[in-house]
Structure formats: C-alpha cells, structure tokens
Write an enzyme that holds these catalytic residues in place. Sequence first.
Site, PDB file in Angstrom:
ATOM      1  N   HIS A 140      44.326  49.784  35.674  1.00  0.00           N
ATOM      2  CA  HIS A 140      44.442  49.408  34.270  1.00  0.00           C
ATOM      3  C   HIS A 140      45.569  48.407  34.026  1.00  0.00           C
ATOM      4  O   HIS A 140      45.583  47.734  33.002  1.00  0.00           O
ATOM      5  CB  HIS A 140      44.665  50.664  33.415  1.00  0.00           C
ATOM      6  CG  HIS A 140      44.222  50.490  31.993  1.00  0.00           C
ATOM      7  ND1 HIS A 140      44.639  49.458  31.199  1.00  0.00           N
ATOM      8  CD2 HIS A 140      43.392  51.233  31.222  1.00  0.00           C
ATOM      9  CE1 HIS A 140      44.108  49.573  29.996  1.00  0.00           C
ATOM     10  NE2 HIS A 140      43.330  50.642  29.986  1.00  0.00           N
ATOM     11  N   SER A 141      46.512  48.293  34.942  1.00  0.00           N
ATOM     12  CA  SER A 141      47.555  47.280  34.792  1.00  0.00           C
ATOM     13  C   SER A 141      47.001  45.872  34.984  1.00  0.00           C
ATOM     14  O   SER A 141      47.614  44.892  34.551  1.00  0.00           O
ATOM     15  CB  SER A 141      48.682  47.527  35.799  1.00  0.00           C
ATOM     16  OG  SER A 141      48.193  47.487  37.125  1.00  0.00           O
TER      17      SER A 141
END
Length: 476
Positions: A140-141
Amino acid sequence: MPYMPVTESMFLFAETREQPMHVGGLQLFVPPEGTSASELAEEMVERFTASSDVHPRFRRRPASPASLFGLVAWTHDDEIDFDYHVRRTVLPRPGRIRELLRYVSLQHSALLDRNRPMWEAHIVEGLADGRVALYTKIHHSLVDGVSALRLLERTLTADPDDRTGTAPWDPRLFRSSRTRTEDSDAASGAGFSIPGVSALTGALGGAVDVTRQVMGVGPAAARIAWTALTDPDIAVPFQPAPKTILDVPVGAARRFAAQQWETSRLREVSGGLGITLNDVIVAMCSGALRSYLIDRDELPEAPLVAALPVSLHSDNSNYGNQITMILANLATNQPDPERRLTTLVKSTRESKRVIRGLSPLQSLAYGAAAIAPLALATVPGFVRYTPPQFNLIISNVPGPSEHLYWNGARLDGVYPVSIPMSGSALNITVTSTAEHVNFGLIGARKELPSLQRLLTHLDTALEELEKLAATEGVSL
C-alpha cells in the site's frame, strides 16, 4: 535516495507480522477459442517476464537497511528478478474455486519482502472450468487499491482481436493512448472508493494543514453534533459502535471469499425501491452480517456501524488520496428487512448530506475523525479496551462497463483483496465488470471462522431485497 511522503511511509510504519499492509486483486480470464488454459498461462508468463524495461514504481523498494532507512526513504533496483516476482502455479485437484480462494488466502497472509520491490504476480491454472486466474499483490505504500486496479486495467482492451497485451509494469502503458479510461473514472461519481486505509491516508493528508482548517471547523463540528443529537439513527464520528467479533486484535492468517452477482438483479432492486446501487450493496452486507452473527450467537443489541469511503475526486483529478469517510448505521438490530433498509438508507443519505455541506478540507478532517482509531490499532491494549467507532469497512469501486480482454482472453471477474486490520477484522470491497458486481471479502482467519458463509447470506439478503422491490407500494 528519495524520501517518502508521510502518506507512503505510514503504511510501512503501521505494518506488523499480524497486520500486512498490501492490497491485492484476483482476476479470472476465459482463454480465447482454440487456446488452452495452460497455453494462456504460459503466454502470460512470457509476456510478463519479457520486458527488460520496468516502470520506476515497480523498481522501488525501501532503502537499506530496511529496518532503518527503509521507513523513510526509497531506493530503486536496476534489475528485477522476475523468477521471484512472477510466479506460475497449478491448483490441486479438483481445481474448484474453493482451492483458488484457499491459495489466495495463504498468499495474502504473507508479508512482502522489503529487500525487493514490494509486489508479486501469481498466474494460476488448474481450475476445472478452464479459466486462468491472476492474483497480484502490491504494498500500500506504493499504490492504493483504486490505483492498483487501474494499473491492471491498463493491460486490457475492449478489442478481443488485440494481441498486444503486456505486463502491468510496462512503461509504455503509462504513456500510451490505449488505456481504457482516464484516471479519474475509477473514483468518479457518488460511489465509495477503496480501500478503507486509503481513506485514512487522504483524511490525514488533508488534516495536517491545521491553519487552513481552523476557519469553518467550528460550524462544521456544530452541524455534525446537531445531526447526532436530533437523529439517533445517524452514525457520526465519536459515537461508539457496539463491541463485536469484528473489532478485535487480529492474527496474520487471512481468509478470502469471493462471489459475483448479475448487475441487472441489483439494478432492478435499485430502480424498484428508488435507492442507489451503493445502497443495495450496503444493504446486502447488512443482511448478511446480521445472519452471520446470529449463526455464531454474536449479534449485538445495538446496530453495527460501517465505514464507507467516499471519493472527493473532481472530474480532472488524477492519482492521489482525495478520499473521506462516512459512517453508516447498518440497522442489524432490525429483523424486518424493510425497516432495516429504511434506517440504513436514511443514515447514508444524511451522512452524505453532511459531507456535501462541508468544504473539501473539512470533509477530509471529518474522514480523519471517523477513521482515526485505526491509526492507534497497533498500540497495545487500544483495540481491546477502546469502544470502536465502526465495526467494518465496506468499499465500492466502479469498474469497466464493457467486456475487456488480455490477448483475446476475456476478463470474467475482478475481486479486490483488501486489508483487514486490528480493530477491523473484516473488509468487504466490491467492484464491477461488464455484467457483474463482484464481492471480495477478506478477514482475519482465526477471528472470523467460516467467513465463506457470508457469501450465502449475501445471496439471501439480495433475495430479500428483490421481494421488497416487487412489493407494491414499497419505495424509499
């Protein structure tokens, strides 16, 4: 060594062994006529590994050492080990969807290696129905869930005779005119966006500019407080939700369940009752959750509350987290389907009306207040001893409205695989394809046993809504 913005680094800081922070997706393809599943899988592997040129986003990894600099800065790998990142597997017999979902559950439970670019693509054959599955996961980064779906859709075309399909990380896709939609399409309209943790990113990103939010926050807070006082059926931030088996600390193991329904069925309910398609989806979840909790003798007296991400993207917006969050009363304490639906629709309509009355920055701050407990979920004892503000996250992402193909293979289903977290052990994310609405349910395996039963309850809830829509005089 570029430094990370907080909206990226926060997902690395928040990640623990029990709380992996990657998003994923499961796509199913029907091989073109004259092509076997094995041949299609082989073609995917060849196309995915053939490109020596990889978009910088897919070369990015946390800086070394990952335990120190890797939380605040990025580095890029010059070469990609495709033998590691692109994996081909064959399901065990009998090759049912059950075996496929079990495979996705196990893979989604595993952390991504921070010493490599944090993504994987799994090409899965062996399904008894002859289809080929593509399961992808990415941290998700690097991207949020909406962006991850867009990246996958860039490889697809509406032309069944097109044979130029390539990998999602091919740089040509990021500058080509062959993309199906503009970036804003996936998060447009009045629908909800994906996933819930993206709403936290967007909300916090807007909330940090305190000086710009001071003006008008007081009247906005007063409006929200007045709404809560005058109508107990409306869910707003800082009102406690009931304690359930959903809002507990979670282990690392995951269970994934997925199913699709014909869009026409949901649209008939929507038109017959005068409600939105999103209302139908949330109502299906409400009825299913009520039945699931009754099965386990865990239904609380107070109604469950769902967090619903809402897109704030304008028509010319691009990638980024412009997402807020509303809370919805699911009315799970109501045994009567009509009363349950009336309360639920009233709650979502009023919450969206409140959001529309706020400035964009105030809306982001509202979302930050709604989702804030998740930011503290890893603090020891917080989830166990703090009343939740909501019990689960339900997201709906608009998908393609036409049939799409990869090298002639027809896309037959897209199922988002999102992120359950401590304090939110179940995440339901929904997206659409040309003729179907696809539900992806991801939950903490130990904490939510028999999660797949929710699929049966979702079907039963839809049948209840269809009966309501067919009843003369029932309209919301």
